[in-house]
Design a protein around this motif. Structure first.
Motif, mmCIF file in Angstrom:
data_model
loop_
_atom_site.group_PDB
_atom_site.id
_atom_site.type_symbol
_atom_site.label_atom_id
_atom_site.label_comp_id
_atom_site.label_asym_id
_atom_site.label_seq_id
_atom_site.Cartn_x
_atom_site.Cartn_y
_atom_site.Cartn_z
ATOM 1 N N SER A 72 0.824 -1.209 0.000
ATOM 2 C CA SER A 72 0.000 0.000 0.000
ATOM 3 C C SER A 72 0.858 1.259 0.000
ATOM 4 N N VAL A 73 1.823 1.295 0.901
ATOM 5 C CA VAL A 73 2.651 2.498 1.021
ATOM 6 C C VAL A 73 3.528 2.687 -0.215
ATOM 7 N N LEU A 74 4.198 1.605 -0.643
ATOM 8 C CA LEU A 74 5.163 1.722 -1.733
ATOM 9 C C LEU A 74 4.479 1.800 -3.101
ATOM 10 N N SER A 75 3.615 0.819 -3.401
ATOM 11 C CA SER A 75 3.034 0.734 -4.743
ATOM 12 C C SER A 75 1.944 1.779 -4.977
ATOM 13 N N HIS A 76 1.092 2.000 -3.976
ATOM 14 C CA HIS A 76 -0.057 2.883 -4.170
ATOM 15 C C HIS A 76 0.288 4.353 -3.986
ATOM 16 N N TRP A 77 1.100 4.666 -2.976
ATOM 17 C CA TRP A 77 1.270 6.070 -2.589
ATOM 18 C C TRP A 77 2.644 6.643 -2.923
ATOM 19 N N VAL A 78 3.696 5.862 -2.799
ATOM 20 C CA VAL A 78 5.035 6.405 -3.070
ATOM 21 C C VAL A 78 5.358 6.312 -4.564
ATOM 22 N N LEU A 79 5.307 5.107 -5.121
ATOM 23 C CA LEU A 79 5.619 4.911 -6.538
ATOM 24 C C LEU A 79 4.424 5.196 -7.439
ATOM 25 N N GLY A 80 3.224 4.940 -6.952
ATOM 26 C CA GLY A 80 2.024 5.201 -7.737
ATOM 27 C C GLY A 80 1.901 4.342 -8.980
ATOM 28 N N ILE A 81 2.317 3.066 -8.898
ATOM 29 C CA ILE A 81 2.256 2.219 -10.089
ATOM 30 C C ILE A 81 0.856 1.654 -10.317
ATOM 31 N N HIS A 82 0.036 1.596 -9.266
ATOM 32 C CA HIS A 82 -1.363 1.211 -9.419
ATOM 33 C C HIS A 82 -2.136 1.638 -8.183
ATOM 34 N N ARG A 83 -3.447 1.596 -8.274
ATOM 35 C CA ARG A 83 -4.331 1.807 -7.129
ATOM 36 C C ARG A 83 -5.253 0.598 -7.040
ATOM 37 N N ILE A 84 -5.881 0.401 -5.909
ATOM 38 C CA ILE A 84 -6.714 -0.778 -5.714
ATOM 39 C C ILE A 84 -7.902 -0.801 -6.674
ATOM 40 N N LYS A 85 -8.660 0.277 -6.731
ATOM 41 C CA LYS A 85 -9.843 0.324 -7.596
ATOM 42 C C LYS A 85 -9.795 1.608 -8.416
ATOM 43 N N LEU A 86 -9.295 1.464 -9.637
ATOM 44 C CA LEU A 86 -9.024 2.629 -10.474
ATOM 45 C C LEU A 86 -10.285 3.360 -10.908
ATOM 46 N N ASP A 87 -11.365 2.631 -11.142
ATOM 47 C CA ASP A 87 -12.566 3.263 -11.674
ATOM 48 C C ASP A 87 -13.465 3.846 -10.576
ATOM 49 N N SER A 88 -12.953 3.882 -9.348
ATOM 50 C CA SER A 88 -13.728 4.454 -8.248
ATOM 51 C C SER A 88 -13.587 5.972 -8.249
ATOM 52 N N PRO A 89 -14.663 6.709 -7.894
ATOM 53 C CA PRO A 89 -14.547 8.167 -7.772
ATOM 54 C C PRO A 89 -13.649 8.589 -6.614
ATOM 55 N N ASN A 90 -13.351 7.638 -5.707
ATOM 56 C CA ASN A 90 -12.486 7.940 -4.566
ATOM 57 C C ASN A 90 -11.488 6.793 -4.373
ATOM 58 N N PRO A 91 -10.450 6.737 -5.208
ATOM 59 C CA PRO A 91 -9.483 5.629 -5.103
ATOM 60 C C PRO A 91 -8.807 5.542 -3.740
ATOM 61 N N MET A 92 -8.576 6.675 -3.092
ATOM 62 C CA MET A 92 -7.905 6.650 -1.793
ATOM 63 C C MET A 92 -8.713 5.876 -0.756
ATOM 64 N N LEU A 93 -10.041 5.955 -0.827
ATOM 65 C CA LEU A 93 -10.876 5.218 0.113
ATOM 66 C C LEU A 93 -10.626 3.726 0.004
ATOM 67 N N TRP A 94 -10.553 3.213 -1.229
ATOM 68 C CA TRP A 94 -10.289 1.786 -1.426
ATOM 69 C C TRP A 94 -8.882 1.424 -0.992
ATOM 70 N N ASP A 95 -7.918 2.322 -1.230
ATOM 71 C CA ASP A 95 -6.554 2.077 -0.761
ATOM 72 C C ASP A 95 -6.516 1.934 0.755
ATOM 73 N N LEU A 96 -7.242 2.810 1.447
ATOM 74 C CA LEU A 96 -7.246 2.784 2.910
ATOM 75 C C LEU A 96 -7.959 1.548 3.443
ATOM 76 N N ILE A 97 -9.071 1.156 2.790
ATOM 77 C CA ILE A 97 -9.756 -0.071 3.200
ATOM 78 C C ILE A 97 -8.811 -1.263 3.084
ATOM 79 N N TRP A 98 -8.111 -1.339 1.946
ATOM 80 C CA TRP A 98 -7.147 -2.426 1.744
ATOM 81 C C TRP A 98 -6.043 -2.383 2.803
#
Length: 221
Positions: A72-98
């Protein structure tokens, strides 16, 4: 769940063929790490330094959660190579749930299990056998095509031109259902006995053909 590819937000990697290829490399790395870890556990057990059963279960939970915290920290927020649910209007919410459900919660549960188990817990050969069987079984299970999926996914080698792909589809008497813009990845309605023929026409992977393509066999693109 098909919510994202490993490198779906990396600039310049917009070819579906490359996205699937890197997904495969990542899955292969995970199985290599699992195999090395299991080998280490069995070696420790033979040397008399096995891990108590409760500690082994707790360590598994801590490792599982720790990986997802790192991811979560490295891939989603630092490097930004993907997010958990890209088509969500609030991707950060799904990142935090994960992050909390698959990261912090298992780590906390693992810590509690290890603390409750105590140093008196006996070694558990059964736990290591279960780990080995689960890892091997998951890999084999992921290779089987889903029974309710009549379509076939085909990934062609780089350099195979779109015209050649169309010719292969015609020769195998298949019907095109979906294709990426480069025709590197196609979804086909084709008779099962004709799947193998795509390997002679430039395919790298064909789902449902019996070749170990991992969870790619579940892809519906």
């Amino acid at each position: 769940m098909q919510w994202h590819h490993l490198l779906c937000l990396v600039p310049g990697i917009d070819d579906m063929r490359l996205q699937i290829l890197w997904d495969g490399y990542f899955h292969l790395l995970m199985y290599v790490l699992a195999a090395v870890a299991l080998w280490g556990l069995w070696r420790a057990h033979r040397r008399g330094g096995g891990v108590p059963g409760a500690h082994l279960g707790g360590a598994m939970l801590i490792g599982f959660g720790g990986w997802h915290v790192l991811d979560s920290v490295l891939s989603h927020w630092v490097l930004g190579i993907h997010r958990i649910k890209l088509d969500s209007p609030n991707p950060m919410l799904w990142d935090l749930i994960w992050f909390f459900v698959f990261g912090l919660a298992p780590m906390a549960a693992g810590w509690a299990v290890m603390k409750r188990g105590g140093p008196g817990s006996g070694r558990s050969v059964a736990a290591m056998l279960a780990l080995t069987a689960t890892t091997a079984g998951a890999g084999l299970w992921s290779m089987r095509p889903p029974p309710d999926q009549p379509l076939t996914a085909v990934v062609f080698r780089p350099g195979v031109e779109a015209l050649s792909v169309c010719k292969a589809i015609d020769e195998m008497e298949a019907q095109l259902v979906w294709a990426d813009p480069a025709m590197g990845v196609v979804i086909l309605d084709v008779a099962p006995e004709n799947r193998w023929g795509f390997y002679r026409r430039g395919a790298m992977l064909v789902s449902g053909s019996g070749v170990p393509a991992g969870c790619f066999n579940w892809s519906t693109a």
